[in-house]
Design a protein around this motif. Sequence first.
Motif, PDB file in Angstrom:
ATOM      1  N   SER A  82      47.756  15.394  16.423  1.00 30.79           N
ATOM      2  CA  SER A  82      46.559  15.647  17.234  1.00 30.79           C
ATOM      3  C   SER A  82      45.316  15.776  16.363  1.00 30.79           C
ATOM      4  O   SER A  82      44.234  15.304  16.727  1.00 30.79           O
ATOM      5  N   THR A  84      44.112  12.427  15.397  1.00 30.08           N
ATOM      6  CA  THR A  84      43.474  11.762  16.548  1.00 30.08           C
ATOM      7  C   THR A  84      42.036  12.248  16.718  1.00 30.08           C
ATOM      8  O   THR A  84      41.116  11.453  16.945  1.00 30.08           O
ATOM      9  N   ASP A  88      38.684   9.935  16.398  1.00 27.79           N
ATOM     10  CA  ASP A  88      37.696   9.829  17.474  1.00 27.79           C
ATOM     11  C   ASP A  88      36.296  10.205  16.986  1.00 27.79           C
ATOM     12  O   ASP A  88      35.290   9.686  17.502  1.00 27.79           O
TER      13      ASP A  88
END
Length: 276
Positions: free
Chosen positions: A33, A36, A40
């Motif tokens: 996570s 990620t 982003d």
Amino acid sequence: MEYIKHYFEEGHSYAVIVDMLATYHDIKMSLRSLKTHLKDAGMYRRNNYSPINDVRNAIRAELHGPGQLFGYRTMWLALLQKHKLRVKRDDVMRLLQELNPQGTELRTRRRFVRRTYHSMGPNYLWHVDGYDKLKPFGFGISGCIDGFSRRVLWLTCGHTNNDPAVIAHNYTSCVQRLGVAPMRLRTDCGTENGTMAAIQCSLRHNHTDYYAGSRSHMYGTSMSNQRIESWWSSFRKARAQFWIELFGDLRNEGHFNGSNEHQFLLQFCFQNVLQD
């Protein structure tokens, strides 16, 4: 996201960032996570590198101070955290070899550069310190050494080496015996040295040189009081280690419990031997 960005810019690894988020901010997040979120936000380790000239100038600035001691890993971290520059570690290594070849060579040899001790002559600087390795057994040792000649000016063993009156007596007796006071006196910051320091400053009060009065005494850490610390090392190898092990064996075998009575008994039995 603010915490993630902060820790990312400080150069922490992903695993460390995950741990710090959980420990300090109660944010539970998996490694996947985290990656990620970073993707982003457009934050990557392997792109958006800073211009090499900016990196070179920042390294030059660091080399004018404590940065001259940095290896490439520490320098890379300083560039990242202090100068906000993103650069490959291999590039930092190459630039250090270019800008600081002497420091790079010394680190390659894993060579420790010792400071040079300077003394203007006999009685310029006396080093005073206490030896506490035998103190748990009731033997407080106090010593003083001349920084120039390494002559031991006094070495006393008694029931204490942290009584200001005892230390001051050692000092005044030595000054009276030699007929001279040192230009400078160096001790650690212990309260036992206060009276001696005051006497030293009083004796040098009417002198006209730079180290007259209060400047004739200097405080410092015991570890940096290198002349007397070096002598303590030799003292332990040649003398004290035998007594440390002997008294330690008595304690381990249950014949010594550290009480005042046991300390007085050891002093009665061994004081004359230790004084010799």
